[in-house]
Design a protein around this motif. Structure first.
Motif, PDB file in Angstrom:
ATOM      1  N   VAL A   9       0.821  -1.294  -0.108  1.00 35.26           N
ATOM      2  CA  VAL A   9       0.053  -0.073  -0.532  1.00 35.26           C
ATOM      3  C   VAL A   9       0.901   1.144  -0.003  1.00 35.26           C
ATOM      4  CG1 VAL A   9      -1.722   1.831   1.157  1.00 35.26           C
ATOM      5  CG2 VAL A   9      -1.791  -1.151   1.414  1.00 35.26           C
ATOM      6  N   ILE A  10       0.391   2.602  -0.659  1.00 36.13           N
ATOM      7  CA  ILE A  10       1.091   3.468  -0.833  1.00 36.13           C
ATOM      8  C   ILE A  10       0.743   4.723  -1.157  1.00 36.13           C
ATOM      9  CG2 ILE A  10       3.173   5.065  -2.627  1.00 36.13           C
ATOM     10  CD1 ILE A  10       3.666   2.093  -3.768  1.00 36.13           C
ATOM     11  N   THR A  11       0.629   5.609   0.154  1.00 34.33           N
ATOM     12  CA  THR A  11      -0.125   6.552  -0.351  1.00 34.33           C
ATOM     13  C   THR A  11       0.729   8.163  -0.620  1.00 34.33           C
ATOM     14  OG1 THR A  11       0.714   7.608   2.204  1.00 34.33           O
ATOM     15  CG2 THR A  11      -1.219   6.266   2.270  1.00 34.33           C
ATOM     16  N   GLY A  12      -0.038   8.765  -1.068  1.00 32.97           N
ATOM     17  CA  GLY A  12       0.738  10.156  -1.756  1.00 32.97           C
ATOM     18  C   GLY A  12       1.232   9.402  -2.754  1.00 32.97           C
ATOM     19  N   ALA A  13       0.093   8.441  -3.748  1.00 35.15           N
ATOM     20  CA  ALA A  13       0.878   7.656  -4.709  1.00 35.15           C
ATOM     21  C   ALA A  13       0.695   8.289  -6.254  1.00 35.15           C
ATOM     22  CB  ALA A  13      -0.313   6.544  -4.681  1.00 35.15           C
ATOM     23  N   SER A  14      -0.219   9.734  -6.380  1.00 37.10           N
ATOM     24  CA  SER A  14      -0.286  10.253  -7.504  1.00 37.10           C
ATOM     25  C   SER A  14       1.106  10.382  -8.138  1.00 37.10           C
ATOM     26  CB  SER A  14      -1.579  11.140  -7.148  1.00 37.10           C
ATOM     27  OG  SER A  14      -0.750  12.258  -6.843  1.00 37.10           O
ATOM     28  N   ARG A  15       1.752  10.917  -7.955  1.00 36.27           N
ATOM     29  CA  ARG A  15       2.887  11.857  -8.529  1.00 36.27           C
ATOM     30  C   ARG A  15       4.646  12.189  -7.519  1.00 36.27           C
ATOM     31  NH1 ARG A  15       1.713  18.404  -7.761  1.00 36.27           N
ATOM     32  NH2 ARG A  15       1.416  18.508  -5.500  1.00 36.27           N
ATOM     33  N   GLY A  16       5.233  11.922  -8.291  1.00 36.99           N
ATOM     34  CA  GLY A  16       6.727  12.482  -7.688  1.00 36.99           C
ATOM     35  C   GLY A  16       7.380  10.819  -7.288  1.00 36.99           C
ATOM     36  N   ILE A  17       7.290  10.680  -5.318  1.00 30.59           N
ATOM     37  CA  ILE A  17       7.909   9.819  -4.970  1.00 30.59           C
ATOM     38  C   ILE A  17       7.028   8.699  -4.336  1.00 30.59           C
ATOM     39  CG2 ILE A  17       8.960   8.866  -3.071  1.00 30.59           C
ATOM     40  CD1 ILE A  17      10.499  11.501  -2.089  1.00 30.59           C
ATOM     41  N   GLY A  18       5.802   9.392  -4.562  1.00 34.19           N
ATOM     42  CA  GLY A  18       4.608   8.004  -4.672  1.00 34.19           C
ATOM     43  C   GLY A  18       4.534   7.160  -5.700  1.00 34.19           C
ATOM     44  N   PRO A 179      16.243  17.846   0.418  1.00 30.71           N
ATOM     45  CA  PRO A 179      15.856  18.060  -0.475  1.00 30.71           C
ATOM     46  C   PRO A 179      15.647  17.186  -1.554  1.00 30.71           C
ATOM     47  CG  PRO A 179      17.237  20.029   0.474  1.00 30.71           C
ATOM     48  CD  PRO A 179      17.348  18.129   1.093  1.00 30.71           C
ATOM     49  N   VAL A 180      14.624  16.959  -2.410  1.00 30.73           N
ATOM     50  CA  VAL A 180      14.145  15.793  -3.137  1.00 30.73           C
ATOM     51  C   VAL A 180      13.871  16.842  -4.983  1.00 30.73           C
ATOM     52  CG1 VAL A 180      13.810  13.430  -4.329  1.00 30.73           C
ATOM     53  CG2 VAL A 180      14.594  13.758  -2.114  1.00 30.73           C
ATOM     54  N   MET A 202      20.900  18.239  -4.309  1.00 33.98           N
ATOM     55  CA  MET A 202      19.963  17.882  -3.876  1.00 33.98           C
ATOM     56  C   MET A 202      19.857  16.140  -4.171  1.00 33.98           C
ATOM     57  SD  MET A 202      17.436  20.434  -5.028  1.00 33.98           S
ATOM     58  CE  MET A 202      15.412  19.737  -4.410  1.00 33.98           C
ATOM     59  N   GLY A 203      19.198  15.349  -3.708  1.00 32.72           N
ATOM     60  CA  GLY A 203      18.733  14.112  -4.419  1.00 32.72           C
ATOM     61  C   GLY A 203      17.643  13.945  -5.493  1.00 32.72           C
ATOM     62  N   GLU A 204      18.043  12.716  -6.025  1.00 33.85           N
ATOM     63  CA  GLU A 204      17.033  12.671  -6.740  1.00 33.85           C
ATOM     64  C   GLU A 204      15.495  11.596  -6.275  1.00 33.85           C
ATOM     65  OE1 GLU A 204      16.611  13.561  -9.912  1.00 33.85           O
ATOM     66  OE2 GLU A 204      19.239  14.200  -9.600  1.00 33.85           O
ATOM     67  N   VAL A 205      14.111  11.893  -6.656  1.00 28.47           N
ATOM     68  CA  VAL A 205      13.394  10.789  -6.624  1.00 28.47           C
ATOM     69  C   VAL A 205      14.199   9.393  -6.119  1.00 28.47           C
ATOM     70  CG1 VAL A 205      11.111   9.935  -7.606  1.00 28.47           C
ATOM     71  CG2 VAL A 205      11.495  12.281  -7.243  1.00 28.47           C
ATOM     72  N   SER A 206      14.605   8.762  -6.998  1.00 31.53           N
ATOM     73  CA  SER A 206      15.499   7.288  -7.687  1.00 31.53           C
ATOM     74  C   SER A 206      16.393   7.464  -6.206  1.00 31.53           C
ATOM     75  CB  SER A 206      16.189   7.188  -8.779  1.00 31.53           C
ATOM     76  OG  SER A 206      17.347   8.358  -8.720  1.00 31.53           O
ATOM     77  N   VAL A 208      15.401   7.908  -2.933  1.00 30.69           N
ATOM     78  CA  VAL A 208      14.731   7.158  -2.163  1.00 30.69           C
ATOM     79  C   VAL A 208      13.759   6.530  -1.937  1.00 30.69           C
ATOM     80  CG1 VAL A 208      12.175   8.124  -0.721  1.00 30.69           C
ATOM     81  CG2 VAL A 208      14.015  10.232  -1.166  1.00 30.69           C
ATOM     82  N   VAL A 209      13.267   6.202  -3.665  1.00 30.58           N
ATOM     83  CA  VAL A 209      12.959   4.650  -3.521  1.00 30.58           C
ATOM     84  C   VAL A 209      14.282   3.894  -3.590  1.00 30.58           C
ATOM     85  CG1 VAL A 209      12.000   3.053  -6.271  1.00 30.58           C
ATOM     86  CG2 VAL A 209      11.491   5.942  -5.553  1.00 30.58           C
ATOM     87  N   ASP A 210      14.932   3.833  -4.045  1.00 36.97           N
ATOM     88  CA  ASP A 210      16.288   2.535  -3.694  1.00 36.97           C
ATOM     89  C   ASP A 210      16.357   2.332  -2.413  1.00 36.97           C
ATOM     90  OD1 ASP A 210      16.712   2.313  -6.375  1.00 36.97           O
ATOM     91  OD2 ASP A 210      18.651   3.395  -6.364  1.00 36.97           O
ATOM     92  N   ALA A 211      16.148   3.891  -1.501  1.00 39.55           N
ATOM     93  CA  ALA A 211      16.141   3.545   0.207  1.00 39.55           C
ATOM     94  C   ALA A 211      14.749   2.727   0.601  1.00 39.55           C
ATOM     95  CB  ALA A 211      16.957   4.599   1.009  1.00 39.55           C
ATOM     96  N   VAL A 212      14.076   3.073   0.178  1.00 40.40           N
ATOM     97  CA  VAL A 212      12.787   2.111   0.153  1.00 40.40           C
ATOM     98  C   VAL A 212      13.260   0.991   0.349  1.00 40.40           C
ATOM     99  CG1 VAL A 212      10.164   1.676   0.485  1.00 40.40           C
ATOM    100  CG2 VAL A 212      11.448   4.207   0.822  1.00 40.40           C
ATOM    101  N   LEU A 213      12.940   0.528  -0.671  1.00 36.11           N
ATOM    102  CA  LEU A 213      13.259  -0.899  -1.636  1.00 36.11           C
ATOM    103  C   LEU A 213      14.769  -1.247  -1.261  1.00 36.11           C
ATOM    104  CD1 LEU A 213      12.610  -0.456  -6.114  1.00 36.11           C
ATOM    105  CD2 LEU A 213      11.084  -1.248  -4.101  1.00 36.11           C
ATOM    106  N   TYR A 214      15.702  -1.230  -0.835  1.00 40.04           N
ATOM    107  CA  TYR A 214      16.443  -1.395   0.619  1.00 40.04           C
ATOM    108  C   TYR A 214      15.938  -2.135   1.609  1.00 40.04           C
ATOM    109  CZ  TYR A 214      19.714  -2.102   4.403  1.00 40.04           C
ATOM    110  OH  TYR A 214      20.107  -2.305   5.494  1.00 40.04           O
TER     111      TYR A 214
END
Length: 236
Positions: A9-18, A179-180, A202-206, A208-214
């Motif tokens: 389940v992912i919240t805020g899923a419409s754009r960006g990091i989500g 900041p991303v 600044m960081g990239e969206v990717s 943050v995604v890579d950190a979550v997947l880790y």
């Protein structure tokens, strides 16, 4: 439909990091329940879209119940929905306060409570919050007391939940970005924000995604606040 495939389940899923997290979890073979205030239907049978205001309990109830009805289980929850408003403390309005606490705190509480209750039924699960490093390393150039109050609270809640549910097979972690480059920050601000960080960008969206997947795959990690912030939390 088979209930063997894991469900996130992912919240805020419409754009960006989500939105990037939705794609990343699908690429890993998960089915996904995606919720946001304004989110378009998906043609992918492996994605269930649930529009709604995450501050409201009924949105959390619909998201979890429809996810269970469609996919039969909930394995992971990524609390990505969030609001960040930088203002001098005395210039915050009552509307700012209500909006930020509504999304960052109530939005987390309602859906996490319901998701964890489902995870307990099969003795496993993973919850990840997207928080901030600013609660640990304040910067006068970016005044953000309400971000520190709410996202810092989520960092503390992450550790508390991790300990409470450790022996029940449920892990709880957080990713604390700096900041991303996302829709939250207009392109004209990118250089200035990057200059605030030790790495100078600044960081990239990717990132943050890579950190979550880790964290998703790190079965021996719980109660972790993983800083993905260009060195922001370490100092200047």
């Amino acid at each position: 439909m088979s209930t063997q495939q894991k469900v996130a389940v992912i919240t805020g899923a419409s754009r960006g990091i989500g939105a990037a997290l939705v794609r990343a979890y699908r690429d890993r073979g998960y089915r996904v329940v995606a919720t946001a205030r304004s989110i378009k239907p998906s043609k992918d049978d492996g994605i269930l879209v649930v529009p709604g205001d995450i501050t409201e309990r009924k949105t959390a109830e619909r998201t979890i119940s429809e996810g269970i009805a469609r996919f039969g289980r909930i394995d992971s929850l990524v609390n990505n929905a969030g609001i960040f408003i930088s203002r001098p403390f005395t210039q915050y309005t009552q509307a700012d306060y209500a909006d930020i606490l509504g999304v960052n705190i109530a939005g987390f509480f309602h859906i996490t409570q319901l998701a964890v209750a489902e995870m307990e039924k099969h003795g496993s699960g993973h919850v990840v919050q997207i928080t901030t490093s600013m609660d640990e390393h304040a910067d006068a150039r970016v005044p953000a007391v309400l971000a520190a109050l709410t996202k810092g609270g989520l960092n503390a809640a992450t550790k508390s939940l991790a300990i409470e549910y450790a022996k029940r097979g449920i892990r709880v972690n957080a990713v604390a970005p700096g900041p991303v480059k996302s829709s939250m920050h207009p392109p004209e601000t990118h250089r200035e924000l990057g200059d605030l960080l030790p790495l100078g960008q600044m960081g990239e969206v990717s990132d943050v995604v890579d950190a979550v997947l880790y964290l998703e795959s790190a079965s021996f990690v719980t109660g972790e606040i993983l800083h993905v912030d260009g060195g922001q939390s370490a100092g200047h």
